[in-house]
Design a protein around this motif. Structure first.
Motif, PDB file in Angstrom:
ATOM      1  N   GLY A 430      43.796 -32.458  -6.304  1.00  0.00           N
ATOM      2  CA  GLY A 430      43.723 -33.229  -7.533  1.00  0.00           C
ATOM      3  C   GLY A 430      43.231 -34.642  -7.370  1.00  0.00           C
ATOM      4  N   VAL A 431      42.851 -35.037  -6.148  1.00  0.00           N
ATOM      5  CA  VAL A 431      42.340 -36.395  -5.941  1.00  0.00           C
ATOM      6  C   VAL A 431      41.065 -36.604  -6.759  1.00  0.00           C
ATOM      7  CG1 VAL A 431      41.392 -38.022  -4.256  1.00  0.00           C
ATOM      8  CG2 VAL A 431      43.383 -36.647  -3.665  1.00  0.00           C
ATOM      9  N   GLY A 432      40.222 -35.567  -6.826  1.00  0.00           N
ATOM     10  CA  GLY A 432      38.974 -35.695  -7.572  1.00  0.00           C
ATOM     11  C   GLY A 432      39.185 -36.051  -9.033  1.00  0.00           C
ATOM     12  N   ALA A 433      40.300 -35.621  -9.608  1.00  0.00           N
ATOM     13  CA  ALA A 433      40.639 -36.003 -10.982  1.00  0.00           C
ATOM     14  C   ALA A 433      41.318 -37.363 -11.022  1.00  0.00           C
ATOM     15  CB  ALA A 433      41.547 -34.954 -11.615  1.00  0.00           C
ATOM     16  N   ALA A 434      42.191 -37.635 -10.065  1.00  0.00           N
ATOM     17  CA  ALA A 434      42.978 -38.872 -10.094  1.00  0.00           C
ATOM     18  C   ALA A 434      42.129 -40.115  -9.911  1.00  0.00           C
ATOM     19  CB  ALA A 434      44.069 -38.822  -9.024  1.00  0.00           C
ATOM     20  N   VAL A 435      41.005 -40.013  -9.199  1.00  0.00           N
ATOM     21  CA  VAL A 435      40.199 -41.211  -8.931  1.00  0.00           C
ATOM     22  C   VAL A 435      39.288 -41.570 -10.093  1.00  0.00           C
ATOM     23  CG1 VAL A 435      40.230 -40.867  -6.433  1.00  0.00           C
ATOM     24  CG2 VAL A 435      38.345 -39.903  -7.783  1.00  0.00           C
ATOM     25  N   ARG A 436      39.268 -40.740 -11.150  1.00  0.00           N
ATOM     26  CA  ARG A 436      38.389 -40.980 -12.295  1.00  0.00           C
ATOM     27  C   ARG A 436      39.217 -41.135 -13.569  1.00  0.00           C
ATOM     28  NH1 ARG A 436      32.431 -40.745 -11.661  1.00  0.00           N
ATOM     29  NH2 ARG A 436      32.268 -40.567  -9.410  1.00  0.00           N
ATOM     30  N   PRO A 437      38.828 -42.038 -14.460  1.00  0.00           N
ATOM     31  CA  PRO A 437      39.553 -42.156 -15.730  1.00  0.00           C
ATOM     32  C   PRO A 437      39.337 -40.936 -16.615  1.00  0.00           C
ATOM     33  CG  PRO A 437      37.626 -43.580 -15.719  1.00  0.00           C
ATOM     34  CD  PRO A 437      37.742 -43.018 -14.339  1.00  0.00           C
ATOM     35  N   ALA A 438      40.096 -40.883 -17.700  1.00  0.00           N
ATOM     36  CA  ALA A 438      40.151 -39.676 -18.516  1.00  0.00           C
ATOM     37  C   ALA A 438      38.834 -39.326 -19.196  1.00  0.00           C
ATOM     38  CB  ALA A 438      41.250 -39.826 -19.565  1.00  0.00           C
ATOM     39  N   ASP A 439      37.926 -40.286 -19.360  1.00  0.00           N
ATOM     40  CA  ASP A 439      36.660 -39.995 -20.041  1.00  0.00           C
ATOM     41  C   ASP A 439      35.539 -39.618 -19.082  1.00  0.00           C
ATOM     42  OD1 ASP A 439      36.649 -42.579 -19.002  1.00  0.00           O
ATOM     43  OD2 ASP A 439      35.266 -43.341 -20.520  1.00  0.00           O
ATOM     44  N   GLU A 440      35.843 -39.399 -17.813  1.00  0.00           N
ATOM     45  CA  GLU A 440      34.837 -38.990 -16.839  1.00  0.00           C
ATOM     46  C   GLU A 440      35.227 -37.639 -16.247  1.00  0.00           C
ATOM     47  OE1 GLU A 440      34.112 -41.937 -13.872  1.00  0.00           O
ATOM     48  OE2 GLU A 440      34.155 -43.588 -15.300  1.00  0.00           O
ATOM     49  N   PRO A 441      34.260 -36.771 -15.974  1.00  0.00           N
ATOM     50  CA  PRO A 441      34.606 -35.489 -15.348  1.00  0.00           C
ATOM     51  C   PRO A 441      35.149 -35.712 -13.944  1.00  0.00           C
ATOM     52  CG  PRO A 441      32.222 -35.794 -15.390  1.00  0.00           C
ATOM     53  CD  PRO A 441      32.811 -36.904 -16.227  1.00  0.00           C
ATOM     54  N   PRO A 442      36.120 -34.910 -13.519  1.00  0.00           N
ATOM     55  CA  PRO A 442      36.648 -35.049 -12.156  1.00  0.00           C
ATOM     56  C   PRO A 442      35.543 -34.902 -11.119  1.00  0.00           C
ATOM     57  CG  PRO A 442      38.043 -33.614 -13.463  1.00  0.00           C
ATOM     58  CD  PRO A 442      36.797 -33.851 -14.273  1.00  0.00           C
ATOM     59  N   ALA A 443      35.642 -35.677 -10.059  1.00  0.00           N
ATOM     60  CA  ALA A 443      34.677 -35.594  -8.968  1.00  0.00           C
ATOM     61  C   ALA A 443      35.267 -36.272  -7.743  1.00  0.00           C
ATOM     62  CB  ALA A 443      33.351 -36.273  -9.346  1.00  0.00           C
TER      63      ALA A 443
END
Length: 591
Positions: A430-443
């Motif tokens: 889940g790091v790929g989601a946690a490093v991005r704010p809610a309006d950006e796709p996880p990466a």
């Protein structure tokens, strides 16, 4: 030397600590000290100023730690956002997007906290070896500079990168809308995967080099045709292609999914082995608490080499085990005086010995060297050490007091774990989601976050193992992992997910603001108000003047890492080594 230690099962048992200061840093410090066995005393205020911790008891003289956001009080760096902006973290993390981006996790604060605990452990090791008590000083800006040291070294090298630096990179998307990471270290597996999916041959050829070097460049501008190819196939077909080719894929998980399966384990494990018979030499000093100790490091890529590098900065003699002909990464572009700048950032100052671990004779040589060492550290693939006869039972037979340290990907904690590389662990945890704010796709970030933080965990585990060795007289097996690093970095997001809250920060979080000639990053508490101002037509200097005139805190975003050496926010901090490569300062001061 502390009194009778035989009942110690954790390195800080019977010690107490007091702590106060900025929560993003000190909450992590407090949690780690507790996991290591220390008991909480009276904690001070949770304020944004300097953090302070005192650790004492069990016959040790008190040791103190002082930490904060900046080593220079006039730097204007006051929180996570401004530190990320100034030190180049936003620039490196944003390379895949073609513009600076803030990490939505507290990267600088977390690495600062781990380094602070390292310093406390190191000073206790030094005390137990005859050194005077010391005060540990750390700062988030110095910690963040350490984390981008490879990229900084490359930016100051004599030549360009081995692969193009430009926007682009994974993850890929299947036709059923699932994001996934792809991993292989084999060009044949790379080509085989794409051929099964019928990607164009020219795109397959053009894509390998940027994919291969994404660990070094923090971006992967491969052809858009590869993304188009995966969008034409369901995940089941993608997995079939991976199985047939020998590549691996991993669907990006959410922090909520990771929180639901989290076992609550500590980020490292320490296991007592046989009683040791070889005393550790009493040659330590307050500033070099590991002086006189020998670390044998058989590492590759980043995790183990960086961990050993930090042990060397604390005074240990580090001997690097390299394959016949030397580490091939020594020549990886870009170079300084013929040596890879990135390799120097991780390995400068180490001695080296060439060992063919496939050779019975050379393995006997390595065992003989380990018999005279204090630490053996490696990050080989799971099961490789045992297959070679170089696991902890094999090496502690001749050296019972050895601290045997393994920095792995998964620590055998997940039954369905993919390949244990940085980006795969980011995807799975889940790091790929946690490093991005809610309006950006996880990466997953291409900045190799977990390799770096995993290295810091490895150093911490070795220091804890050495202290446990000194307090018990036993050898120690110390295990750390990229999984532990992921859980440390995302701990706040996992807690939010665990209570049903949104684990990701809101839209636009830590997004720098464009100026006429660059970018500025407001402090987190000022970001909403700063975003209301139109700064596009203003120079960076004028934009800062406008915001500061309204009582808002902001700082310029470093976009060219080569200019950090002359940045007034870091006076005299960045030097050059004997090869001419930029070198960041030690992340702690002990004295």
């Amino acid at each position: 030397m502390p009194p009778e230690p035989t009942r110690t099962v954790r390195p800080l048992d019977a010690l107490r600590f007091d702590a106060c200061g900025p929560p993003p840093i000190m909450d992590v410090v407090t949690e780690r000290l507790r996991l290591l066995g220390a008991r909480t005393g009276t904690n001070g205020p949770r304020d944004p100023g300097d953090g302070r911790a005192t650790l004492a008891g069990a016959g040790f003289a008190p040791v103190h730690a002082v930490t904060g956001w900046s080593a220079g009080p006039a730097s204007g760096l006051t929180d996570e956002a401004t530190v990320q902006a100034a030190t180049g973290v936003m620039a490196v993390h944003g390379r895949r997007d073609g513009r600076p981006r803030g990490l939505a996790v507290d990267w600088a604060a977390t690495t600062t906290a781990v380094l602070t605990v390292q310093g406390l452990l190191a000073t206790l090791v030094g005390q137990a070896r005859g050194a005077a008590p010391a005060t540990v000083t750390t700062s988030a800006d110095r910690a963040a500079l350490l984390t981008v040291s490879q990229y900084l070294a490359a930016a100051g090298a004599d030549e360009g990168e081995a692969a193009e630096v430009g926007p682009g990179g994974p993850p890929f998307t299947s036709s059923d809308g699932l994001l996934f990471e792809l991993e292989t270290l084999d060009p044949a597996a790379w080509a085989g995967f794409w051929r099964v999916l019928e990607a164009p041959d020219d795109a397959i050829r053009a894509g390998w080099r940027p994919f291969q070097f994404r660990y070094a460049t923090a971006c992967a501008p491969f052809p858009e045709a590869l993304h188009t190819t995966t969008r034409a196939h369901p995940l089941a077909r993608v997995k079939e292609a991976a199985d047939r080719s020998g590549a691996e894929v991993c669907v990006l998980r959410t922090p909520a999914e990771r929180a639901a399966e989290h076992d609550g384990a500590a980020p490292w494990s320490l296991r007592l082995l046989a009683p040791g018979t070889r005393p550790l030499p009493a040659t330590a000093s307050a500033s070099r608490p590991l002086a006189g100790l020998t670390v044998l490091e058989a590492g590759r890529r980043i995790q183990a080499p960086l961990a050993a590098h930090l042990l060397g900065l604390l005074g240990a003699d580090v001997i690097r085990v390299e394959p016949p002909g030397g580490d091939p990464l020594r020549g990886m572009p870009p170079t300084c005086s013929g040596v890879s700048a990135r390799w120097l950032a991780l390995n400068r100052g180490k001695k080296a010995v060439e060992i063919d671990i496939k050779s019975d004779r050379d393995r006997r040589t390595l065992r003989a060297m380990t018999a005279q060492a204090d630490v053996f550290l490696h990050n080989w693939a799971p099961g490789k050490a045992a297959a070679l006869g170089l696991d902890h039972p094999d090496l502690t037979a001749a050296n019972p007091g050895l601290v045997y340290a393994y920095t792995s990907g998964w620590a055998d904690r997940l039954h369905d774990a993919p390949m244990g590389t940085d980006f795969m662990v980011q995807a799975r945890t889940g790091v790929g989601a946690a490093v991005r704010p809610a309006d950006e796709p996880p990466a997953p970030s291409l900045m190799t976050l977990l390799d770096v933080l995993g290295a810091l965990h490895g150093t911490e585990a070795v220091l804890a193992g050495l202290l446990l060795r000194l307090r018990t007289g036993h050898g120690v097996r110390a295990d750390s992992s990229l999984l532990g690093a992921a859980d440390t970095l995302t701990a706040p997001a996992l807690r939010r997910a665990g209570r049903g809250a949104d684990p990701r920060p809101p839209a636009g979080f830590r997004r720098p603001l464009r100026t006429a000639d660059g970018w500025i990053a407001p402090a987190d508490t000022c970001a909403a108000e700063a975003a209301r101002h139109d700064l596009d037509g203003l120079s960076t200097t004028d934009a800062l003047t406008r915001l500061r005139g309204r009582g808002l805190t902001a700082t310029p975003v470093t976009t060219d890492l080569a200019r950090l050496r002359d940045d007034p926010r870091f006076p005299g901090a960045i030097t050059h080594d004997a090869h001419g490569a930029p070198a960041v300062p030690d992340p702690w001061s002990l004295g």
